[in-house]
Enzyme design. Sequence first.
Site, short mmCIF file in Angstrom:
data_model
loop_
_atom_site.label_atom_id
_atom_site.label_comp_id
_atom_site.label_asym_id
_atom_site.label_seq_id
_atom_site.Cartn_x
_atom_site.Cartn_y
_atom_site.Cartn_z
N ARG A 1 -31.69 14.10 67.72
CA ARG A 1 -32.95 14.44 67.05
C ARG A 1 -33.11 13.53 65.84
O ARG A 1 -32.22 12.77 65.49
CB ARG A 1 -33.04 15.94 66.71
CG ARG A 1 -31.80 16.68 66.32
CD ARG A 1 -31.16 16.23 65.03
NE ARG A 1 -32.13 16.14 63.94
CZ ARG A 1 -31.98 15.39 62.88
NH1 ARG A 1 -30.88 14.64 62.71
NH2 ARG A 1 -32.89 15.34 61.92
N ASP B 1 -41.85 12.03 60.69
CA ASP B 1 -41.92 11.94 62.15
C ASP B 1 -43.15 11.17 62.61
O ASP B 1 -43.19 10.64 63.72
CB ASP B 1 -41.90 13.33 62.78
CG ASP B 1 -40.49 13.89 62.71
OD1 ASP B 1 -40.09 14.35 61.64
OD2 ASP B 1 -39.78 13.79 63.73
O1 MRU Z 1 -36.69 18.39 64.77
P1 MRU Z 1 -35.96 17.19 64.24
O2 MRU Z 1 -34.59 17.49 63.76
O3 MRU Z 1 -36.01 16.04 65.22
O4 MRU Z 1 -36.81 16.77 62.97
C1 MRU Z 1 -36.37 15.67 62.21
C2 MRU Z 1 -37.14 15.44 60.99
O5 MRU Z 1 -38.14 16.09 60.72
C3 MRU Z 1 -36.73 14.30 60.12
O6 MRU Z 1 -36.98 14.58 58.78
C4 MRU Z 1 -37.53 13.06 60.52
O7 MRU Z 1 -37.42 12.81 61.89
C5 MRU Z 1 -37.12 11.86 59.77
S1 MRU Z 1 -35.59 11.27 60.38
C6 MRU Z 1 -35.19 9.81 59.70
#
Ligand code: MRU
Length: 336
Positions: free
Chosen positions: A51, A229
């Site tokens: 993730r 994201d």
């Molecule tokens: O649901 P996730 O764990 O994939 O969400 C990740 C995030 O929101 C992070 O803050 C984002 O991807 C930035 S990672 C460098």
Amino acid sequence: MAFLDDDLSPLVWQDGALRLLDQRALPVEERWLTLTTHEEVATAIRDLTVRGAPAIGCAAAYGVALGARQVEAGSTTTLETVYATLQATRPTAVNLFWALRRMRAVPGQTSAALVEEARAIQREDIAACRRMGALGAPLVPPGGVLTHCNTGALATGGYGTALGVLRTLQAMGRAPQVFCDETRPVLQGARLTAWELLRSGIDATLITDGMGAHLMARGEIGSVLVGADRIAANGDVANKIGTYAVALAAAAHGLPFFVVAPWSTVDLATIDGAQIPIEERAAEEVTHLQGQRVAPAGIRVRNPAFDITPARLVAAIVTDRGVARAPFGPSLAALR
Ligand code: MRU
């Protein structure tokens, strides 16, 4: 598997397979999985084995390479199915779609060429993180730093985005005191960021999501650093649920709120945050903690995995192409 902190990467291409550090098992266990099909990669992205926006992009790229090998080995699947399966895993992190577009552009679409492209995507992501570290470090004012979710090596090809800036500060001998919040409901902050900060020797304190504003009011936090994201053309930022509340608290205390993300997270085709699709995840992530029920059966649940922080709350967006500032529309367009 042993690794130096500096080399920590959640994805390793090895002997024709993708090795993934299972992020669901951290921090209790460092478990590595070996994936050989695009279906396994799609599942790993969906269930958060891997993730973090840039890491999702890298994983999807390797998934395409594995899918191409399946096609070349005579599987009934087609490359179209491979792309469609990976594309349908998670909707918000634009790095996924960016990486798949890049893989589609590989001439010939042979597995050998696709493996090379996936490796290049990961290599370039690590380089982008290091560049953001160098660009972001001088912006961080004295005082504690609050970070949300996990933006470290685990969330990227390696090194990290917002956490990469903290690692750069550490290398410069200026490591600040870092507060990482738990990041309910999946606890990326408590499980992953706390684990990474401890490993890298950065002075870190874990807090619950509701504690940030209190520590700001007491002067213990001087700035906020988060990842993203998806960043819309106007500078609105989609990031892990809870980011918006942190940004509001920072604004109320006059503290700078920095977003650190590679250019692959910037989506100039999306006009503003309202256009960004927000993933809704299973209710069990809210009603259960580590498999243990913490809410009564039958309660209605909402579980948006991301929120939108409006550009007006963002002090600067640090990308590997440069630092964007308000007004973000023209500033981001100039970095294109
Ligand atoms: O649901 P996730 O764990 O994939 O969400 C990740 C995030 O929101 C992070 O803050 C984002 O991807 C930035 S990672 C460098």
